[in-house]
Design a protein around this motif. Structure first.
Motif, mmCIF file in Angstrom:
data_model
loop_
_atom_site.group_PDB
_atom_site.id
_atom_site.type_symbol
_atom_site.label_atom_id
_atom_site.label_comp_id
_atom_site.label_asym_id
_atom_site.label_seq_id
_atom_site.Cartn_x
_atom_site.Cartn_y
_atom_site.Cartn_z
ATOM 1 N N ARG A 83 0.837 -1.203 0.000
ATOM 2 C CA ARG A 83 0.000 0.000 0.000
ATOM 3 C C ARG A 83 0.875 1.258 0.000
ATOM 4 O O ARG A 83 0.597 2.224 -0.712
ATOM 5 N N LEU A 84 1.943 1.209 0.790
ATOM 6 C CA LEU A 84 2.878 2.348 0.831
ATOM 7 C C LEU A 84 3.457 2.609 -0.551
ATOM 8 O O LEU A 84 3.553 3.754 -0.995
ATOM 9 N N THR A 85 3.829 1.528 -1.237
ATOM 10 C CA THR A 85 4.427 1.680 -2.563
ATOM 11 C C THR A 85 3.434 2.341 -3.514
ATOM 12 O O THR A 85 3.792 3.281 -4.228
ATOM 13 N N SER A 86 2.168 1.874 -3.491
ATOM 14 C CA SER A 86 1.242 2.484 -4.451
ATOM 15 C C SER A 86 0.914 3.923 -4.081
ATOM 16 O O SER A 86 0.707 4.767 -4.962
ATOM 17 N N LEU A 87 0.890 4.219 -2.785
ATOM 18 C CA LEU A 87 0.665 5.611 -2.368
ATOM 19 C C LEU A 87 1.766 6.518 -2.904
ATOM 20 O O LEU A 87 1.496 7.552 -3.526
ATOM 21 N N ILE A 88 3.004 6.090 -2.691
ATOM 22 C CA ILE A 88 4.140 6.909 -3.124
ATOM 23 C C ILE A 88 4.131 7.045 -4.644
ATOM 24 O O ILE A 88 4.360 8.135 -5.178
ATOM 25 N N ASN A 89 3.805 5.949 -5.340
ATOM 26 C CA ASN A 89 3.734 6.022 -6.802
ATOM 27 C C ASN A 89 2.680 7.028 -7.258
ATOM 28 O O ASN A 89 2.906 7.788 -8.198
ATOM 29 N N GLU A 90 1.522 7.038 -6.574
ATOM 30 C CA GLU A 90 0.464 7.997 -6.937
ATOM 31 C C GLU A 90 0.923 9.434 -6.727
ATOM 32 O O GLU A 90 0.692 10.299 -7.566
ATOM 33 N N PHE A 91 1.553 9.680 -5.572
ATOM 34 C CA PHE A 91 2.044 11.036 -5.298
ATOM 35 C C PHE A 91 3.026 11.472 -6.386
ATOM 36 O O PHE A 91 2.974 12.585 -6.896
ATOM 37 N N LEU A 92 3.952 10.566 -6.731
ATOM 38 C CA LEU A 92 4.960 10.905 -7.730
ATOM 39 C C LEU A 92 4.333 11.086 -9.112
ATOM 40 O O LEU A 92 4.704 11.995 -9.855
ATOM 41 N N ASP A 93 3.356 10.223 -9.428
ATOM 42 C CA ASP A 93 2.685 10.294 -10.730
ATOM 43 C C ASP A 93 2.041 11.642 -10.965
ATOM 44 O O ASP A 93 2.276 12.287 -11.982
ATOM 45 N N ILE A 94 1.240 12.070 -10.007
ATOM 46 C CA ILE A 94 0.484 13.317 -10.205
ATOM 47 C C ILE A 94 1.450 14.495 -10.282
ATOM 48 O O ILE A 94 1.280 15.410 -11.078
#
Ligand code: ADP
Length: 258
Positions: A83-94
């Motif tokens: 979950r942490l990985t996908s959260l960080i990926n979302e933050f970086l993506d946007i």
């Protein structure tokens, strides 16, 4: 307000006048507000899985646990780390998308196989939902970035599942109309309250009603979808009946060459 003085020609400083500077600060306050909201959302969202990881690793380090319990805790730690990985990926993506640093591939792609792949992957995660695909005909070729379009569909189908906590059917209906490929994602879930309808695509916006307070998220998923669809010259719309379900529709220009 700046006071203007003239130096050198006169004894001491001579006041020449006063300049009034009028500037619209609203936008700057808004940027600051969004920034601090970002920091507090990021910290809050990261804290929850981290607390869980710390708690379970501590238990494992300090207690003499049986093998099945160890496995259970390890699986929780594994999920929370995911979950942490996908959260960080979302933050970086946007952040990458908004700063114009995101590179998009441009290839001709068939959407149906991508939709089928996303459905299969989502099915693994949700046994309580029935996921169905109806293709009503036409061309399914578009030009764009397969990975990014897959990400947009994953967010939409993932939301349809996430916001249907009692299960139900998630229907994906695909058809071509007027050289546009339509992809509709219908669910029978919580729906969206009328006052939130035009805000759900905004960054960090989350509906804060009691029916979904325990459902986790960052409020970035739909902002990412909107950005991806717009980059592909497409549109995204939502219709919903609060308490009954929602339908998100993507339209993308169909590629004119075979
Ligand atoms: P998140 O799910 O992380 O909160 P999103 O940007 O994906 O962020 O969605 C914004 C909000 O829109 C959510 O908080 C949720 O309340 C609402 N929403 C999105 N998709 C659906 C859906 N299929 N059904 C009901 N509500 C939804």
């Amino acid at each position: 307000v700046f006071k203007v003085y003239c130096e050198g020609l006169f004894d001491g400083n001579m006041k020449l006048g006063t300049i009034f500077v009028h500037r619209n600060m609203t936008k700057e306050y808004e940027v600051d507000r969004i920034k601090s909201e970002f920091v507090s959302t990021v910290s809050h969202e990261l804290r929850t899985p981290l607390a869980s990881i710390l708690g379970f690793t501590e238990l494992m380090l300090t207690r003499d646990l049986k093998a099945d319990r160890q496995k259970k805790y390890l699986s929780t730690i594994h999920n929370e780390a995911g979950r942490l990985t996908s959260l960080i990926n979302e933050f970086l993506d946007i952040q990458r998308m908004e700063s114009g640093k995101q590179a998009y591939e441009k290839a001709q792609i068939a959407m149906l196989p991508i939709i089928r792949k996303v459905i299969e992957l989502q099915k693994v995660q949700s046994e309580r939902h029935e996921l169905t695909l109806e293709f009503l005909g036409g061309h399914d070729l578009v030009v764009g970035d397969a990975g990014k379009l897959e990400q947009a569909l994953t967010n939409l189908i993932g939301n349809a599942i996430k916001y249907s906590p009692d299960g139900g059917e998630v229907k994906i209906i695909v058809f071509e109309k007027n050289s546009m490929l339509n992809i509709e994602i219908q669910d029978e879930g919580l729906g969206i309250p009328p006052e939130a309808m035009d805000k759900v695509f905004e960054k960090f916006y989350r509906v804060d009603n009691s029916d979904r307070r325990s459902i986790g998220g960052t409020g970035l998923g739909l902002a990412i979808v909107k950005e991806i669809i717009h980059v592909h010259d497409g549109e995204i719309e939502v219709r919903s009946k609060y308490g009954e379900g929602s339908t998100f529709t993507i339209t993308l220009p169909v590629s004119s060459f075979d």
